[in-house]
Design an enzyme around this catalytic site. Structure first.
Site, mmCIF file in Angstrom:
data_model
loop_
_atom_site.group_PDB
_atom_site.id
_atom_site.type_symbol
_atom_site.label_atom_id
_atom_site.label_comp_id
_atom_site.label_asym_id
_atom_site.label_seq_id
_atom_site.Cartn_x
_atom_site.Cartn_y
_atom_site.Cartn_z
ATOM 1 N N GLU A 21 28.967 -74.190 52.836
ATOM 2 C CA GLU A 21 30.347 -74.575 53.146
ATOM 3 C C GLU A 21 30.463 -76.102 53.126
ATOM 4 O O GLU A 21 29.453 -76.806 53.240
ATOM 5 C CB GLU A 21 30.694 -74.116 54.571
ATOM 6 N N VAL A 73 36.386 -62.418 51.606
ATOM 7 C CA VAL A 73 35.982 -61.030 51.860
ATOM 8 C C VAL A 73 37.184 -60.083 51.725
ATOM 9 O O VAL A 73 37.084 -59.016 51.102
ATOM 10 C CB VAL A 73 35.328 -60.892 53.260
ATOM 11 N N GLY A 74 38.341 -60.496 52.280
ATOM 12 C CA GLY A 74 39.541 -59.640 52.201
ATOM 13 C C GLY A 74 39.882 -59.308 50.753
ATOM 14 O O GLY A 74 40.200 -58.149 50.424
ATOM 15 N N LEU A 103 43.068 -62.238 53.853
ATOM 16 C CA LEU A 103 42.891 -61.937 52.421
ATOM 17 C C LEU A 103 42.222 -63.149 51.767
ATOM 18 O O LEU A 103 42.706 -63.723 50.809
ATOM 19 C CB LEU A 103 44.254 -61.635 51.770
ATOM 20 N N LYS A 114 23.494 -64.066 64.511
ATOM 21 C CA LYS A 114 23.120 -62.800 63.866
ATOM 22 C C LYS A 114 21.931 -62.156 64.594
ATOM 23 O O LYS A 114 21.909 -60.950 64.812
ATOM 24 C CB LYS A 114 22.780 -63.046 62.396
ATOM 25 N N GLY A 170 25.598 -59.457 55.158
ATOM 26 C CA GLY A 170 26.536 -59.188 54.057
ATOM 27 C C GLY A 170 26.398 -57.770 53.554
ATOM 28 O O GLY A 170 26.673 -56.811 54.281
HETATM 29 N N1 LIG Z 1 32.413 -65.160 52.961
HETATM 30 C C1 LIG Z 1 31.343 -64.400 53.092
HETATM 31 O O1 LIG Z 1 30.506 -64.289 52.179
HETATM 32 C C2 LIG Z 1 31.116 -63.630 54.368
HETATM 33 C C3 LIG Z 1 29.947 -62.833 54.504
HETATM 34 C C4 LIG Z 1 29.759 -62.083 55.678
HETATM 35 C C5 LIG Z 1 30.704 -62.156 56.694
HETATM 36 N N2 LIG Z 1 31.807 -62.961 56.533
HETATM 37 C C6 LIG Z 1 32.784 -62.993 57.620
HETATM 38 O O2 LIG Z 1 34.011 -62.452 57.127
HETATM 39 C C7 LIG Z 1 35.110 -63.083 57.780
HETATM 40 C C8 LIG Z 1 36.049 -63.644 56.711
HETATM 41 O O3 LIG Z 1 35.382 -64.619 55.937
HETATM 42 P P1 LIG Z 1 36.020 -65.206 54.591
HETATM 43 O O4 LIG Z 1 34.919 -65.981 53.941
HETATM 44 O O5 LIG Z 1 36.698 -64.139 53.837
HETATM 45 O O6 LIG Z 1 37.107 -66.219 55.188
HETATM 46 P P2 LIG Z 1 38.286 -66.964 54.398
HETATM 47 O O7 LIG Z 1 38.023 -66.959 52.945
HETATM 48 O O8 LIG Z 1 38.475 -68.253 55.101
HETATM 49 O O9 LIG Z 1 39.560 -66.040 54.666
HETATM 50 C C9 LIG Z 1 40.196 -65.945 55.911
HETATM 51 C C10 LIG Z 1 41.506 -65.211 55.735
HETATM 52 O O10 LIG Z 1 42.092 -65.020 57.014
HETATM 53 C C11 LIG Z 1 43.414 -65.551 57.027
HETATM 54 N N3 LIG Z 1 43.613 -66.178 58.347
HETATM 55 C C12 LIG Z 1 42.782 -67.012 58.988
HETATM 56 N N4 LIG Z 1 43.287 -67.372 60.178
HETATM 57 C C13 LIG Z 1 44.490 -66.767 60.261
HETATM 58 C C14 LIG Z 1 45.523 -66.752 61.237
HETATM 59 N N5 LIG Z 1 45.415 -67.449 62.370
HETATM 60 N N6 LIG Z 1 46.609 -65.993 61.008
HETATM 61 C C15 LIG Z 1 46.729 -65.295 59.865
HETATM 62 N N7 LIG Z 1 45.796 -65.253 58.898
HETATM 63 C C16 LIG Z 1 44.693 -65.981 59.091
HETATM 64 C C17 LIG Z 1 43.485 -66.583 55.920
HETATM 65 O O11 LIG Z 1 44.820 -66.686 55.473
HETATM 66 P P3 LIG Z 1 45.234 -67.670 54.231
HETATM 67 O O12 LIG Z 1 44.551 -67.054 53.027
HETATM 68 O O13 LIG Z 1 46.693 -67.588 54.151
HETATM 69 O O14 LIG Z 1 44.683 -69.009 54.580
HETATM 70 C C18 LIG Z 1 42.539 -65.952 54.879
HETATM 71 O O15 LIG Z 1 43.239 -65.046 54.060
HETATM 72 C C19 LIG Z 1 34.492 -64.129 58.714
HETATM 73 O O16 LIG Z 1 34.356 -63.581 60.005
HETATM 74 C C20 LIG Z 1 33.128 -64.390 58.104
HETATM 75 O O17 LIG Z 1 32.170 -64.833 59.056
HETATM 76 C C21 LIG Z 1 32.018 -63.690 55.412
#
Ligand SMILES: NC(=O)c1ccc[n+]([C@@H]2O[C@H](COP(=O)([O-])OP(=O)(O)OC[C@H]3O[C@@H](n4cnc5c(N)ncnc54)[C@H](OP(=O)(O)O)[C@@H]3O)[C@@H](O)[C@H]2O)c1
Length: 429
Positions: free
Chosen positions: A190, A14-15, A11, A205, A134
């Site tokens: 980042e 993206v979540g 969460l 990609k 995306g």
């Molecule tokens: N951000 C973008 O714009 C974007 C675009 C395209 C694709 N993506 C892909 O989407 C995915 C998520 O990206 P994001 O940016 O949303 O990442 P993020 O903001 O870092 O969120 C990751 C989430 O996963 C949870 N998490 C991570 N490791 C965990 C574990 N071992 N056990 C339980 N929960 C865990 C984290 O929990 P906590 O919140 O408690 O830390 C957090 O809620 C990635 O694969 C990324 O490459 C992202």
């Protein structure tokens, strides 16, 4: 109305976007599809962390088995990122008979065959629109809309961070470092930008796009990669004088049974469709043998565009569940692809030589190029002293990369040459 329960893994950016989209557009989507998607449980690391969305008590958990072993949950949506435990959770969800939606390009680019085969063996759908581009629907376009075509070329800007940095260097003369710091401040890069600026994110990609286009797994390590770290505003300025903008391109092209897969800074002619893609935008220029050229353009990251892609996948998974249809295979070729080795690619080149300001230097350089069969298309030589040397910039006609490498290694050994030559490739028409 059929209710379909989802387990979210993650969460974060993206979540939270997915949660919000399902809350805000849930009714509208239910009318459209005849099914209601409900998030039953969400896996996170830290239950106490402040979140941009408020979820009902008891929805968050730190125990993956509460999702993976819950028979009521029919779709698992992996939005954690990283390889482990994300990959194991995807495999467990499939073997428990759940459909999987993921945005995780790293898992798919590195462990594609294992994950694709697990989905096939379980007869479950594996959806990953958000893994590339995306909010831009590039995966569906390749898997569905263009499936009757042989994809001749993919030429794409797939990393918004690099495109933002290059746009700022190009348009405002910022150094690479200044543009990177600005991108980080604005949330386009980042804190650790290594994967983006090294070109590795683009390589992941591209590997995935090539796999979908050619039906055989293309491992990310087969992609030739150069990042943007070594680019200087001077190179971008010279390229502009010749009528080119500099972009980090991901290129796949099939010719005579071989496929080129490469990521590197590339000079794109001003006026070309990709030259107008600025800042954090992504674009995909595809050429199919029957459809001709198609271009997709949009935001390749961010909570809302990415959630748009993830939720579309959730709806596709819901349609599979309701119809009971069989998911389509991702890999269809038995044999690995023939990847063309980089030394054999043919391109036009931009060279920036650093040489002492003395008569005869240009003829020494052009003599070596000529010996290796590289013909010069145009030259700019200016008396701008940079650390005691002057830049000589050249564009070549088409040449083979191996000949270029040999010529440059000879040129760089000349006593009149004061620094390694900068090489950039020019986008072929
Ligand atoms: N951000 C973008 O714009 C974007 C675009 C395209 C694709 N993506 C892909 O989407 C995915 C998520 O990206 P994001 O940016 O949303 O990442 P993020 O903001 O870092 O969120 C990751 C989430 O996963 C949870 N998490 C991570 N490791 C965990 C574990 N071992 N056990 C339980 N929960 C865990 C984290 O929990 P906590 O919140 O408690 O830390 C957090 O809620 C990635 O694969 C990324 O490459 C992202």
């Amino acid at each position: 109305m059929r209710e379909i329960k989802i387990g979210l893994l993650g969460l974060g950016v993206v979540g939270s976007g997915v949660y919000r989209l399902l809350s805000e557009n849930g009714d509208f989507m239910a009318q459209k599809t005849g099914s209601r998607l409900t998030i039953k449980k969400i896996l996170v690391r830290d239950l106490g962390k402040p979140r941009p969305v408020s979820v009902p008590d008891g929805t968050l958990t730190t125990r993956a088995e509460e999702i993976l072993e819950d028979p009521e949950i029919e779709i698992v949506c992996e939005l954690m990122g990283g390889i482990e435990p994300a990959k194991s959770y995807i495999l467990s969800a499939l073997s428990a008979g759940k459909h999987v939606v993921t945005a995780n390009k790293a898992v798919l680019a590195e462990f594609g065959p294992e994950v694709f085969q697990a989905a096939e063996a379980a007869d479950r759908g594996l959806f990953f629109e958000a893994a590339v581009g995306g909010g831009v629907p590039i995966i569906k376009t390749l898997r569905e809309s263009l499936s009757a075509n042989r994809i001749q070329t993919i030429t794409a800007i797939v990393n918004g961070t690099c495109n933002y940095i290059l746009t700022r260097m190009q348009e405002s003369g910022l150094s690479f470092k200044e543009a990177l710091v600005e991108a980080q401040k604005l949330g386009f890069a980042e804190a650790d930008p290594t994967l983006d600026i090294s070109g590795m994110d683009s390589a992941h990609k591209l590997a995935l796009l090539a796999t979908l286009s050619y039906g055989s797994f293309v491992p990310a390590e087969k992609v030739y990669v150069e990042g943007i770290e070594g680019l200087e505003p001077l190179d971008l300025a010279f390229a502009k004088e010749f009528g080119f903008l500099t972009k980090l391109l991901a290129i796949a092209r099939e010719k005579e049974g071989e496929v080129e897969v490469r990521v590197h800074p590339t000079l794109v002619p001003e006026g070309h469709m990709l030259s107008s893609v600025r800042l954090a935008y992504n674009a995909f220029l595809l050429k199919g043998d029957f459809v001709g050229e198609i271009m997709l353009y949009g935001l390749g990251a961010g909570a809302e565009p990415t959630a748009s892609a993830v939720v579309a996948d959730l709806l596709d998974a819901a349609r599979l569940i309701i119809s009971g249809a069989k998911p389509t295979s991702i890999l269809y070729r038995e044999t690995p692809l023939d990847i063309k080795p980089m030394p054999r690619i043919v391109s036009r080149y931009f060279f920036r030589f650093s040489a002492v300001d003395r008569p005869g230097v240009l003829s020494k350089i052009s003599g070596i190029l000529g010996k290796h069969g590289i013909s010069i298309a145009s030259v700019i030589q200016k008396g701008r002293q940079i650390g005691g040397s002057v830049p000589i910039v050249m564009l070549t006609h088409e040449a083979e990369e191996s000949a270029v490498r040999k010529a440059l290694s000879e040129i760089d050994k000349l006593d009149v040459v004061t620094a390694p030559t900068k090489l950039l490739r020019i986008l072929e028409d």
